[in-house]
Motif scaffolding. Structure first.
Motif, short mmCIF file in Angstrom:
data_model
loop_
_atom_site.label_atom_id
_atom_site.label_comp_id
_atom_site.label_asym_id
_atom_site.label_seq_id
_atom_site.Cartn_x
_atom_site.Cartn_y
_atom_site.Cartn_z
N ARG A 2 0.86 -1.16 0.13
CA ARG A 2 0.06 -0.03 -0.08
C ARG A 2 1.02 1.15 -0.12
N ARG A 73 -13.10 7.97 -4.32
CA ARG A 73 -12.13 8.36 -5.42
C ARG A 73 -11.66 7.14 -6.37
N ARG A 74 -11.51 5.94 -5.69
CA ARG A 74 -11.01 4.75 -6.30
C ARG A 74 -11.66 4.24 -7.41
N LEU A 77 -11.71 6.54 -10.69
CA LEU A 77 -10.46 6.64 -11.17
C LEU A 77 -10.31 5.30 -11.98
N LEU A 78 -10.73 4.10 -11.55
CA LEU A 78 -10.90 2.82 -12.19
C LEU A 78 -11.42 3.01 -13.53
N ILE A 121 -7.85 14.06 -3.79
CA ILE A 121 -7.24 13.40 -2.96
C ILE A 121 -6.34 14.38 -2.10
N VAL A 180 -3.57 1.93 -8.83
CA VAL A 180 -5.05 2.17 -7.83
C VAL A 180 -5.90 0.92 -7.44
N ALA A 181 -5.62 -0.02 -8.56
CA ALA A 181 -6.44 -1.13 -7.87
C ALA A 181 -5.92 -2.02 -6.82
N ILE A 184 -3.67 1.63 -3.41
CA ILE A 184 -4.13 2.94 -2.92
C ILE A 184 -5.56 2.61 -2.05
N ASP A 185 -5.43 3.18 -0.87
CA ASP A 185 -6.47 3.21 -0.06
C ASP A 185 -7.77 4.54 -0.32
N GLU A 186 -8.82 4.27 -0.12
CA GLU A 186 -9.79 5.36 -0.24
C GLU A 186 -9.47 6.44 0.50
N THR A 187 -9.57 7.80 0.06
CA THR A 187 -9.39 8.79 1.00
C THR A 187 -10.61 9.70 1.45
#
Length: 393
Positions: A2, A73-74, A77-78, A121, A180-181, A184-187
């Motif tokens: 992470r 956000r995640r 983005l994807l 973010i 991202v997948a 990255i954690d959700e902010t």
């Protein structure tokens, strides 16, 4: 593994997100004359692959911000990366300039998610001068992409043809999507998520458009970007067509401007801690006006490639100094709708840049003056806006 906020790797990742837009425009700039030859297209029609991309990039941002404020956000983005990579793939099989324009539009609609979510973010995690410093660091790292992209794009075109640049863009998007997948954690906490109803979105946009602080920072960012995009959209035709530079030498000249941008971003990261956002913006506005007016004067007195390239380094420095701070100033008062504020700023800034690009693209056949005049006018405008409210403050 992470990626944790505050680490160098996390900052590089955010810079990579903001670099998707510049990469998508700058990397294939040396190929514009070759694309025009391939499809027997006019300069204006070929330039539309750039301006339509920017319009799609801008328009999509209006939706990504509110969606990200609602769903996080995640996932947004994807979804954006899926569209972006599809557009890159379709570009490899087009048979006309109109089809390439359509593929570029699809690529842009997907790419719009990246810059909106990168800024959102940052606002999730930082505020005020800290946000400005973080955005400036991202801009400094991101600036390496436009510095290298035209040079790399020119080499790739010489070796493999212009379509290979779209393969490289798609590969860059795939790497970021994988990060991202997996890393990255959700902010955005669930408690801060907003409604995505049309009425709520319109109410938020209305609030932003009636806030004088937001409008001032929006105007500074838009003016600086208009001048930058005037150079992006017209420089390949002016420097290669009018002054006879090769694609590789043109890439080096473009890289010099991007190096000025990086230097400005690094300077802004230091200045904002000591001077604050508004004082840093006044320095940036002065440099923008100086670079634009020097270019206009030098081209009028002794027309040459150097008369454009040397002053545009100063202008690039000014944009790097100003834009991260203007973005931080615009987003700081609105933590509860950072995605929406980022969307509107990106949309209006990009539309302004696209209009400047269309003007320059249709006037570039007459010489360098439409491009240079636009850069000078936008530099003076940015400086003038930074002075608003200074006496009262």
């Amino acid at each position: 593994m992470r990626l944790s906020p505050g680490t160098a790797a996390f900052t590089v990742f955010l810079a990579g997100l903001t670099a998707v837009g510049p990469l998508s425009t700058d990397m294939y700039l040396p190929s514009l004359p070759a694309i025009a030859d391939t499809f027997a297209a006019s300069t204006g029609a070929t330039q539309l692959t750039l301006s339509v991309h920017l319009i799609g990039f801008a328009g999509s941002q209006l939706f990504y911000g509110p969606l990200a404020d609602r769903y996080g956000r995640r996932p947004v983005l994807l979804g954006g990366f899926a569209l972006y990579m599809t557009g890159c793939f379709v570009s490899l099989f087009v048979g006309s300039i109109e089809q390439l324009i359509a593929a570029r539009l699809l690529q842009a609609v997907g790419g719009g998610a990246t810059v909106v979510l990168a800024r959102a973010i940052v606002r999730d995690l930082y505020e005020g001068p800290e946000a400005g410093q973080m955005l400036a660091k991202m801009a400094a790292i991101m600036g390496l992409v436009p510095a290298a992209a035209p040079m790399l794009g020119g080499v790739i075109e010489d070796l493999y043809g212009w379509k290979a640049n779209f393969i490289a863009m798609g590969a860059f998007g795939a790497v970021l999507a994988m990060i991202v997948a997996t890393s990255i954690d959700e902010t955005l906490p669930a408690a801060r998520r907003q409604s995505a109803s049309p009425a709520a979105i319109l109410a938020n946009y209305r609030r932003l458009l009636t806030d004088r602080r937001y409008l001032k920072y929006l105007a500074i960012a838009s003016a600086a970007f208009c001048g930058l995009f005037a150079f992006i959209s017209g420089s390949s035709f002016v420097l290669q067509g009018e002054f006879g530079l090769s694609p590789v030498v043109y890439g080096l000249c473009f890289g010099a401007m991007a190096c000025g941008y990086v230097a400005g971003s690094l300077t802004g990261a230091r200045l904002v801690r000591r001077l604050g956002i508004d004082a840093t913006l006044r320095v940036g506005g002065f440099c923008a006006a100086l670079g634009g007016l020097l270019m206009l004067t030098a081209l009028s007195v002794a027309p040459s490639a150097l008369a454009i390239v040397m002053p545009v380094v100063i202008y690039g420095f000014a944009v790097g100094l100003s834009m991260p701070q203007a973005m931080a100033g615009a987003l700081t008062p609105f933590p509860e709708m950072a995605g929406t504020a980022s969307s509107l700023l990106g949309f209006l800034q990009s539309i302004a840049g696209a209009l400047a690009g269309v003007y320059v693209g249709h006037g570039v056949d007459e010489g360098a003056m439409p491009m240079v005049g636009t850069i000078a006018a936008m530099g003076v405008t940015a400086f003038a806006v930074t002075q608003i409210g200074r006496r009262r403050c």
